[in-house]
Design a protein around this motif. Structure first.
Motif, short mmCIF file in Angstrom:
data_model
loop_
_atom_site.label_atom_id
_atom_site.label_comp_id
_atom_site.label_asym_id
_atom_site.label_seq_id
_atom_site.Cartn_x
_atom_site.Cartn_y
_atom_site.Cartn_z
N PHE A 1 13.55 -10.71 10.08
CA PHE A 1 12.86 -9.44 10.25
C PHE A 1 13.53 -8.35 9.41
CE2 PHE A 1 12.27 -5.42 12.60
CZ PHE A 1 10.91 -5.31 12.47
N LEU A 2 14.86 -8.32 9.38
CA LEU A 2 15.56 -7.32 8.57
C LEU A 2 15.26 -7.52 7.08
CD1 LEU A 2 19.02 -7.03 10.32
CD2 LEU A 2 17.25 -5.30 10.16
N PHE A 3 15.21 -8.77 6.65
CA PHE A 3 14.85 -9.03 5.25
C PHE A 3 13.42 -8.59 4.97
CE2 PHE A 3 18.26 -12.27 4.20
CZ PHE A 3 18.83 -11.48 3.23
N ALA A 4 12.52 -8.83 5.93
CA ALA A 4 11.12 -8.49 5.71
C ALA A 4 10.90 -6.99 5.61
CB ALA A 4 10.26 -9.07 6.83
N ILE A 5 11.61 -6.22 6.44
CA ILE A 5 11.40 -4.77 6.39
C ILE A 5 12.11 -4.14 5.20
CG2 ILE A 5 11.05 -4.58 8.86
CD1 ILE A 5 13.84 -3.37 9.06
N GLY A 6 13.02 -4.90 4.56
CA GLY A 6 13.73 -4.37 3.41
C GLY A 6 12.97 -4.44 2.12
N ARG A 7 11.86 -5.18 2.10
CA ARG A 7 11.02 -5.36 0.91
C ARG A 7 11.87 -5.73 -0.31
NH1 ARG A 7 6.61 -0.51 1.34
NH2 ARG A 7 5.80 -1.13 3.34
N LEU A 8 12.42 -6.91 -0.25
CA LEU A 8 13.28 -7.37 -1.34
C LEU A 8 12.47 -7.57 -2.61
CD1 LEU A 8 15.53 -9.96 0.50
CD2 LEU A 8 16.09 -7.66 -0.18
#
Length: 127
Positions: A42-49
């Motif tokens: 979830f943290l990776f997803a909200i970070g918009r890598l």
């Protein structure tokens, strides 16, 4: 791609909650691990890598990816590893003291035995 990441996060949360509701300690520990994985995704997803972009701002780069989600996930991995080790040790100690790895103590035979309530006036508090 967003649907895939959202589905993976949802499945990890669902499996984690299901395992948390089990009656033994090992599935509870694995369920907590799945929930920590879901939080990391979830943290990776909200970070918009951004793919193929450097995490450091430089004048030569056309763009960059935000390094904050990566730092948060790295910190979360370290904390979840330490907490998992602590929970495993606590579960092992509970198993060695009670002889069972059940989470709910009401199902044990010795837990159903009536116990007298200690009276502080007589000095029979447990030591």
């Amino acid at each position: 791609m967003e649907l895939l990441v959202a589905s993976a996060t949802g499945v990890l949360v669902a499996v984690g909650v299901y395992l948390l509701l089990r009656g033994r300690t090992f599935p509870v520990i694995v369920g907590l691990t799945f929930l920590s994985y879901a939080a990391n995704v979830f943290l990776f997803a909200i970070g918009r890598l951004a793919i193929n972009r450097p995490p450091i701002i430089s004048p030569n780069a056309s763009g960059y990816t935000d390094p904050l989600p990566q730092a948060l996930v790295l910190t979360a991995i370290v904390i979840s590893f330490g907490m998992t080790a602590l929970i495993v040790v606590l579960a092992l100690r509970g198993f060695l003291e009670t002889g069972s790895d059940r989470v709910d103590l009401d199902t044990l035979d010795d837990a159903r035995a009536p116990r007298k309530k200690p009276d502080p006036g007589r000095g029979d508090w447990p030591a």
